[in-house]
Design an enzyme around this catalytic site. Structure first.
Site, short mmCIF file in Angstrom:
data_model
loop_
_atom_site.label_atom_id
_atom_site.label_comp_id
_atom_site.label_asym_id
_atom_site.label_seq_id
_atom_site.Cartn_x
_atom_site.Cartn_y
_atom_site.Cartn_z
N LYS A 1 0.75 -1.21 -0.07
CA LYS A 1 0.23 -0.03 -0.06
C LYS A 1 0.84 1.33 0.02
O LYS A 1 0.33 2.11 -0.71
CB LYS A 1 -1.03 -0.14 1.11
CG LYS A 1 -2.19 -0.77 1.00
CD LYS A 1 -2.79 -1.04 2.32
CE LYS A 1 -3.80 0.17 2.62
NZ LYS A 1 -4.45 -0.23 3.67
N TYR B 1 7.18 -6.00 -2.04
CA TYR B 1 8.19 -4.84 -2.21
C TYR B 1 8.61 -4.56 -3.60
O TYR B 1 8.45 -3.45 -3.88
CB TYR B 1 9.32 -4.95 -1.35
CG TYR B 1 10.20 -4.04 -1.14
CD1 TYR B 1 10.00 -2.59 -0.48
CD2 TYR B 1 11.75 -3.92 -1.38
CE1 TYR B 1 10.75 -1.73 -0.07
CE2 TYR B 1 12.35 -2.95 -1.39
CZ TYR B 1 12.09 -1.75 -0.72
OH TYR B 1 12.96 -0.56 -0.53
N LYS C 1 7.45 -1.13 -5.57
CA LYS C 1 8.51 -0.13 -6.16
C LYS C 1 8.32 0.03 -7.64
O LYS C 1 8.69 1.16 -8.28
CB LYS C 1 9.65 -0.59 -5.64
CG LYS C 1 9.81 -0.43 -4.02
CD LYS C 1 9.98 1.11 -3.40
CE LYS C 1 10.18 1.32 -2.08
NZ LYS C 1 9.94 2.53 -1.82
#
Ligand code: UDP
Length: 329
Positions: free
Chosen positions: A94, A148, A152
């Protein structure tokens, strides 16, 4: 003339707090924002007395309101270690996606320039070595690091979209392994893990056979790179990291020497999708920003070790990585 104002998200974290220090030193007015899930007020308490420093306790994954003008936004809010991704995977997704969207929206309203913290993780387990910005990466979307890495990657995509569609002034930094004072002792990353183990008189845990490599950058060098990139005119991603590569086995030996511990090395299973090699190609940072790292690993490790040595016994033994070991299995 009023001071330039910068919002630093993740301001109570390892990198965020060092950025707060730097921008205060440069004469900016600084707002640090953090939800304190992985950040710690201890990292910024020395700034509270400063008239140009403010702290907002807020989660940027929810709508972000900041009164008044803003010149710059630095988006550094995110869990950033493999242990954290396992512990808080949804928050990790998030903050990289919804959080970035909120901050891009804020940047538009304020007509501010925004720099987002991306990562070498977007290269995944790289098949190109060292990694230049043109390499598209090798990421497992559904692996433990996927939350992650993909957040990203989305962050970079939406940032570029705001740049091209809304003409927003954006900057993207890809950060490689960085270390220094204020790293969380219990975040599972290799440097605090090894130093913490040495200080507690425990054996050093190498995952796998230790032949995997990383390239460690001292935090002050990284902050200098961020500062230069923010003030540059370059909107595409730039790698910032130290190209001095070392195997994890050799790194463990360095920590044993540095700390003088009598403990030995023990080997544990390599976590899934753990990148085998990592080294930044910093040609772009050199040519566009005139930047390269200045602090050797020996020098940086000495400073970092004295920081960890100054922690209280309570801090040294408050080590929640053990409870997450069960989670990993
Ligand atoms: N690592 C290790 N022992 C530890 C913690 C990490 O051998 O106690 C290894 C880990 O498997 C990885 C490297 O050290 O290969 C760097 O890990 P870290 O979590 O610091 O960063 P990242 O993998 O995200 O680069």
């Amino acid at each position: 003339m009023s001071k330039k104002k910068v919002l630093i998200t993740g301001g109570a974290g390892f990198l965020g707090s060092h950025l707060c220090d730097r921008f205060i030193k440069e004469g900016y007015s600084v707002i640090a924002m953090d939800n304190l899930i992985t950040g710690d007020l201890k990292n910024i308490e020395h700034l509270f007395k400063h008239k140009d420093f403010e702290f907002y306790h807020h989660d940027v994954s929810s709508f972000v309101h900041v009164p008044g003008h803003l010149d710059y936004i630095l988006h550094f809010a995110s869990p950033a270690s493999p242990i954290d991704y396992l512990k808080i995977p949804i928050q990790t997704l998030k903050v990289g996606s919804l959080g970035t969207h909120n901050l891009l929206g804020l940047a538009r309203v304020k007509k501010a320039r925004i720099l987002v913290a991306s990562t070498s993780e977007i290269y995944g387990d790289p098949s190109v070595h060292p990694q230049p910005e043109e390499y598209y990466g090798n990421v497992n979307t559904v692996g433990p690091r996927g939350v992650y890495d993909e957040a990203k990657r989305f962050q970079e995509a939406i940032t570029m979209a705001y740049h091209t569609y809304h003409k927003l002034e954006t900057r993207i930094i890809r950060i490689f392994n960085t270390y220094g004072p204020r790293m969380r002792l219990n975040d599972g990353r290799v440097l605090p893990a090894f130093i913490g183990q040495a200080l507690r008189g425990e054996d050093l845990t190498i995952f796998g056979d230790g032949s995997q490599t990383r390239s460690f950058c001292y935090v002050d060098d990284l902050v200098e790179g961020i500062y230069r990139l923010l003030l540059s005119e370059y909107a595409y991603p730039v790698n910032i990291g130290n190209p001095n590569e070392i195997t994890i086995k050799d790194f463990a030996e360095e920590i044993i020497k540095l700390t003088g511990t009598n403990q030995k090395i023990i080997y544990q299973a390599l976590p899934k999708d753990d990148p085998k090699q990592r080294q930044p190609d910093i040609t772009k940072a050199k040519s566009i920003l005139g930047w390269e790292p200045k602090i050797s690993r020996a020098e940086g490790l000495k400073i970092t070790y004295s920081y960890f040595k100054s922690l209280t016994k309570e801090e040294l033994y408050h080590n929640d990585h053990r409870e997450f070991e069960n989670y990993k299995k």
